[in-house]
Design a protein around this motif. Structure first.
Motif, mmCIF file in Angstrom:
data_model
loop_
_atom_site.group_PDB
_atom_site.id
_atom_site.type_symbol
_atom_site.label_atom_id
_atom_site.label_comp_id
_atom_site.label_asym_id
_atom_site.label_seq_id
_atom_site.Cartn_x
_atom_site.Cartn_y
_atom_site.Cartn_z
ATOM 1 N N ASP A 17 0.742 -1.192 0.062
ATOM 2 C CA ASP A 17 0.001 -0.111 0.091
ATOM 3 C C ASP A 17 0.992 1.277 0.040
ATOM 4 N N ASN A 18 2.212 1.111 0.031
ATOM 5 C CA ASN A 18 2.916 2.440 0.178
ATOM 6 C C ASN A 18 4.147 2.430 -0.989
ATOM 7 N N LYS A 19 4.401 3.681 -1.186
ATOM 8 C CA LYS A 19 5.718 3.737 -2.139
ATOM 9 C C LYS A 19 6.568 4.918 -1.428
ATOM 10 N N PHE A 20 7.852 4.772 -1.700
ATOM 11 C CA PHE A 20 8.685 5.738 -1.204
ATOM 12 C C PHE A 20 9.112 6.676 -2.271
ATOM 13 N N VAL A 21 8.650 8.043 -1.984
ATOM 14 C CA VAL A 21 8.947 9.001 -3.207
ATOM 15 C C VAL A 21 9.732 10.228 -2.981
ATOM 16 N N THR A 22 10.663 10.567 -3.885
ATOM 17 C CA THR A 22 11.550 11.737 -3.628
ATOM 18 C C THR A 22 11.121 12.782 -4.907
ATOM 19 N N VAL A 23 10.803 13.892 -4.486
ATOM 20 C CA VAL A 23 10.599 15.026 -5.344
ATOM 21 C C VAL A 23 11.506 16.209 -5.257
ATOM 22 N N CYS B 218 14.687 18.965 -7.877
ATOM 23 C CA CYS B 218 15.663 18.726 -8.773
ATOM 24 C C CYS B 218 16.990 18.451 -7.787
ATOM 25 N N ASP B 219 17.766 17.600 -8.462
ATOM 26 C CA ASP B 219 19.018 17.582 -8.110
ATOM 27 C C ASP B 219 18.838 17.003 -6.217
ATOM 28 N N THR B 220 18.067 16.049 -6.071
ATOM 29 C CA THR B 220 17.742 15.546 -4.821
ATOM 30 C C THR B 220 17.707 14.001 -4.471
ATOM 31 N N TYR B 221 18.207 13.667 -3.410
ATOM 32 C CA TYR B 221 17.832 12.234 -3.135
ATOM 33 C C TYR B 221 17.459 12.235 -1.713
ATOM 34 N N GLY B 222 16.699 10.799 -1.601
ATOM 35 C CA GLY B 222 16.055 10.604 -0.315
ATOM 36 C C GLY B 222 16.396 9.216 0.126
ATOM 37 N N TYR B 223 16.364 9.014 1.460
ATOM 38 C CA TYR B 223 16.635 7.783 1.972
ATOM 39 C C TYR B 223 15.385 7.522 2.926
ATOM 40 N N LEU B 224 15.154 6.163 2.836
ATOM 41 C CA LEU B 224 14.183 5.489 3.834
ATOM 42 C C LEU B 224 15.229 4.543 4.655
ATOM 43 N N ASN B 225 15.202 4.923 6.029
ATOM 44 C CA ASN B 225 16.106 4.253 6.799
ATOM 45 C C ASN B 225 15.173 3.430 7.835
ATOM 46 N N THR B 226 15.608 2.240 8.084
ATOM 47 C CA THR B 226 15.277 1.231 8.949
ATOM 48 C C THR B 226 16.153 0.711 9.983
ATOM 49 N N PHE B 227 15.619 0.372 11.266
ATOM 50 C CA PHE B 227 16.639 -0.316 12.383
ATOM 51 C C PHE B 227 16.131 -1.624 12.395
ATOM 52 N N ARG B 228 16.913 -2.552 12.465
ATOM 53 C CA ARG B 228 16.447 -3.981 12.943
ATOM 54 C C ARG B 228 17.492 -4.678 13.620
ATOM 55 N N CYS C 88 15.942 6.912 -3.593
ATOM 56 C CA CYS C 88 16.203 7.049 -5.184
ATOM 57 C C CYS C 88 16.509 8.533 -5.321
ATOM 58 N N LEU C 89 17.341 8.782 -6.248
ATOM 59 C CA LEU C 89 17.821 10.138 -6.688
ATOM 60 C C LEU C 89 17.216 10.580 -7.792
ATOM 61 N N THR C 90 16.938 12.094 -7.938
ATOM 62 C CA THR C 90 16.450 12.901 -8.975
ATOM 63 C C THR C 90 17.639 13.865 -9.588
ATOM 64 N N ARG C 91 17.153 14.034 -10.744
ATOM 65 C CA ARG C 91 18.307 14.990 -11.333
ATOM 66 C C ARG C 91 17.613 15.804 -12.462
ATOM 67 N N CYS C 92 17.790 17.043 -12.499
ATOM 68 C CA CYS C 92 17.203 17.606 -13.542
ATOM 69 C C CYS C 92 17.685 19.135 -13.934
ATOM 70 N N ASP C 93 17.704 19.735 -15.076
ATOM 71 C CA ASP C 93 18.376 20.578 -15.480
ATOM 72 C C ASP C 93 17.754 22.165 -15.196
ATOM 73 N N SER C 94 16.071 22.029 -14.999
ATOM 74 C CA SER C 94 15.460 23.085 -14.955
ATOM 75 C C SER C 94 14.282 22.877 -13.926
ATOM 76 N N PHE D 265 12.685 9.039 7.684
ATOM 77 C CA PHE D 265 13.055 9.685 6.431
ATOM 78 C C PHE D 265 14.245 10.734 6.276
ATOM 79 N N GLN D 266 15.202 10.595 5.106
ATOM 80 C CA GLN D 266 16.161 11.636 5.014
ATOM 81 C C GLN D 266 16.114 12.212 3.648
#
Length: 664
Positions: free
Chosen positions: A131-137, A139-149, A158-164, A196-197
């Protein structure tokens, strides 16, 4: 999530569905007396629950992690701020959690990462991967989903990259996340306790190397100390200057100035340390000098100078009196630890101690000393230190550095004759042979103290006759060992445990003589014969005073009735009768009619040397015994028609209400 966000994330909250690890119960209703809804959440099934039941007061939830809170018609998890949107019987919970964001205009160079990370602790739940997705929005951004076990961190993202920025806005309007300005990944199954980071980085293909130094967009202390780098800047100090060049770090300065500052800091620190050490040492010296002066005061006050002078003039050094220092005796007794007390009474306390040479000693700490008797005390210490008799407790020395002098004696470790005769822990059968030997040894020591040493004893009793490992008698507590004023000696003698040993003549003359010691030893002999205490308030009136009861029994030819049961046999009848007669002579009311201590010694030694034979009550023995008995009794009957045989007993009755304390 970075500069731009999808429409459903505009409120900085995201919907998250989690799976309950444990199986839900079949019942869809809440527990009796528990709320079953909150705001838009219409069903709160058990094992979830809010607070406690109004019916039975029990928890509405099964476990702590299933406890919910309803505040302002909004359902929250526990006491936190995680809002719950729905709970399904399929075992799923929809909740809102904070997103992670970072603004690109905060970036001056390199990489910018969010400081505090939004997190969700779900030890009893797992994030639903269906039921869930991890989304990063952004330009030139990356996001982490961390867990401790199990104490180990794992991450996905995932990482995004764009010129404009326009490309991101167009994707946002279409609602799709295809990877340009937006990326998404599946969530691995079983993730718990997530955070989340979001981070952003410089895309040097899409942005120009900004002149931070020129535009004064730097943190250096001066523009001259700022150097442009690719996509950022760095602070430095030119040659001849030291420092990091930053405002926060103090900038740049000359080496001489730095060295001077460093020297000032070091000098101030060393000065403070030296001052503290100096004050501390001055305090120690002051306290040490204060203690030293106090010891000197006590030493002079207790006659230490007199003792040293007399010891220095003595020619005979075979028996040297040791003058101990206070620290040595304090160390020997572990600072006078109460667990080392071996004797206690009105006179003071006796501690067992171990000197530095491992010699075991008895250290007597008295309660008071009469300053007017210091000279006499010093003389007696010198005399007592010269006594060398196997049946006298040896005085090894003294300490005069304390308020009341401490006396150091040899240690005798088998208790007192009183304990051996009367205490329950020693209720063993003491043979007559041993009793006769102990009596002979004790009277030999007393005779020696009377004649050879000329020591006034004044306190003869079984509690002052010690026994060593071989049950050899050793007389103690004589002469200077009491260290109490003369006017207090009389009270101490009566009150502190000597009741029953006191010479009846003292009641009239208030004078203690050598014959007073003989009377007291006569009481000791009666104790050895009867194994009874000298005076017992719990007995009948005619038996309270041991001496009166003994003399009456002897007069009425009932000696064997008063002896300890089992003591008499065919071999010792004659010896016991002779000792009883000797005791009666010692107990005569008139002191002049009593034998001397030397005569008592000779008679006891003669009884010991006499060959053992059966005692037959022949006419001669009977007549001699009767003569001695009537002679003894006559000393109690000086012409008074009513008789005064109970003078001693009556005088003792006058003191029945005296408080004996716990003294010896």
């Amino acid at each position: 999530m970075a500069t731009m966000r999808l429409k459903e994330m505009q409120k900085q909250l995201t919907r998250l569905t989690v799976l309950l690890v444990m199986a839900l119960t079949a019942a869809s209703q809440a527990q009796p007396g528990c709320p079953d809804s909150c705001g838009s959440v219409s069903s709160i099934p058990y094992p979830f629950g809010i607070g406690t039941s109004s019916v039975n007061g029990e928890n509405c939830f099964l476990e702590k992690d299933l406890n919910l809170t309803c505040t302002d018609s909004t359902l929250y998890r526990g006491q936190g701020n995680v809002q719950i949107l729905n709970i399904s019987l399929a075992g799923k919970i929809d909740m809102l959690v904070h997103i992670s964001k970072v603004c690109k205009n905060e970036l001056l160079g390199g990489v910018k990462t969010q400081g505090n990370l939004p997190s969700l602790r779900t030890p009893a739940f797992a994030i639903s991967s269906e039921d869930n997705k991890f989304v990063t929005v952004g330009c030139d951004t990356y996001g982490y989903l961390n867990t401790f076990r199990n104490g180990t961190q794992s991450s996905t993202g995932c990482l995004t990259r764009c010129d404009s920025i326009e490309s991101v806005q167009s994707r946002q309007r279409s609602g799709n996340c295809t990877g340009i300005g937006c990326c998404q990944v599946d969530i691995p199954p079983g993730m718990k306790n997530i955070s989340f980071q979001a981070s952003t980085f410089k895309n040097f293909n899409s942005t120009s190397d900004i002149p931070e130094c020129t535009n004064n967009e730097h943190t250096c202390d001066s523009k001259d100390h700022c150097r442009e780098t690719l996509g950022s800047f760095e602070c430095f100090c030119p040659d001849g200057l030291i420092g990091d060049g930053t405002r926060e770090g103090g900038g740049c300065h000359t080496r001489q100035k730095a060295d001077a500052f460093t020297k000032i800091i070091i000098g101030a620190g060393v000065g403070l340390i030296a001052l503290f050490i100096g004050i501390f040492w001055l305090y120690l010296i002051y306290e040490k000098r204060k203690v030293f002066k106090l010891k000197q005061k006590f030493f002079q006050q207790n006659g230490g100078i007199i003792l040293r002078q007399q010891l220095s003039t003595r020619e005979d050094s075979s028996h040297t009196t040791t003058i101990f220092n206070a620290e040595e005796l304090k160390k020997a007794t572990n600072n006078f630890d109460e667990s080392l007390i071996i004797g206690k009474g009105g006179y003071g306390t006796v501690f067992k101690g171990v000197l530095s040479n491992n010699k075991v000693v008895a250290i007597k700490k008295s309660k008071i000393v009469d300053q007017s008797q210091v000279q006499q005390f010093i003389n007696e210490v010198i005399i007592l230190s010269q006594i060398n008799h196997r049946n006298v407790v040896k005085l090894l020395g003294c300490c005069l550095e304390t308020e009341v002098p401490l006396l150091v004696y040899e240690f005798v470790n088998n208790g007192t004759l009183f304990d051996y005769l009367h205490n329950q822990g020693h209720r063993v059968n003491v043979s007559w042979k041993m009793r006769l030997r102990i009596a002979t040894e004790a009277v030999a020591a007393l005779s020696y103290l009377h004649s050879a040493a000329s020591i006034p004893i004044r306190d003869v009793k079984t509690s002052n006759i010690l026994l060593d490992d071989n049950y050899t008698a050793k007389v103690s507590d004589f002469g200077a060992s009491r260290l109490v004023p003369i006017e207090q000696t009389e009270i101490a003698t009566i009150v502190q445990g000597t009741f029953g040993y006191l010479d009846p003549e003292y009641m009239q003359s208030s004078q203690l003589t050598e014959k007073s010691d003989v009377y007291s030893f006569g009481v000791v002999l009666v104790e050895l014969l009867t194994r009874e205490k000298p005076f017992s308030f719990d007995k009948t009136e005619e038996k309270r005073s041991l001496t009166v009861h003994f003399l009456c029994s002897l007069k009425e030819d009932r000696l064997f009735d008063v002896l300890q049961v089992g003591l008499l046999d065919e071999e010792n009848q004659q010896e016991i009768m002779e000792v009883a007669i000797l005791a009666a002579r010692c107990l005569r009311l008139i002191g002049e009619e009593r034998p001397s201590m030397k005569e008592v010694t000779m008679e006891l030694e003669g009884i010991q040397l006499t060959k053992k034979h059966l005692w037959i009550n022949t006419g001669k023995n009977f007549e001699e015994s009767q003569y001695l008995l009537h002679e003894t009794q006559s000393s109690y009957e000086h012409g008074d028609s009513s008789g005064q045989q109970n003078i001693e007993y009556d005088s003792l009755r006058e003191h029945e209400l005296i408080d004996f304390g716990n003294g010896r």
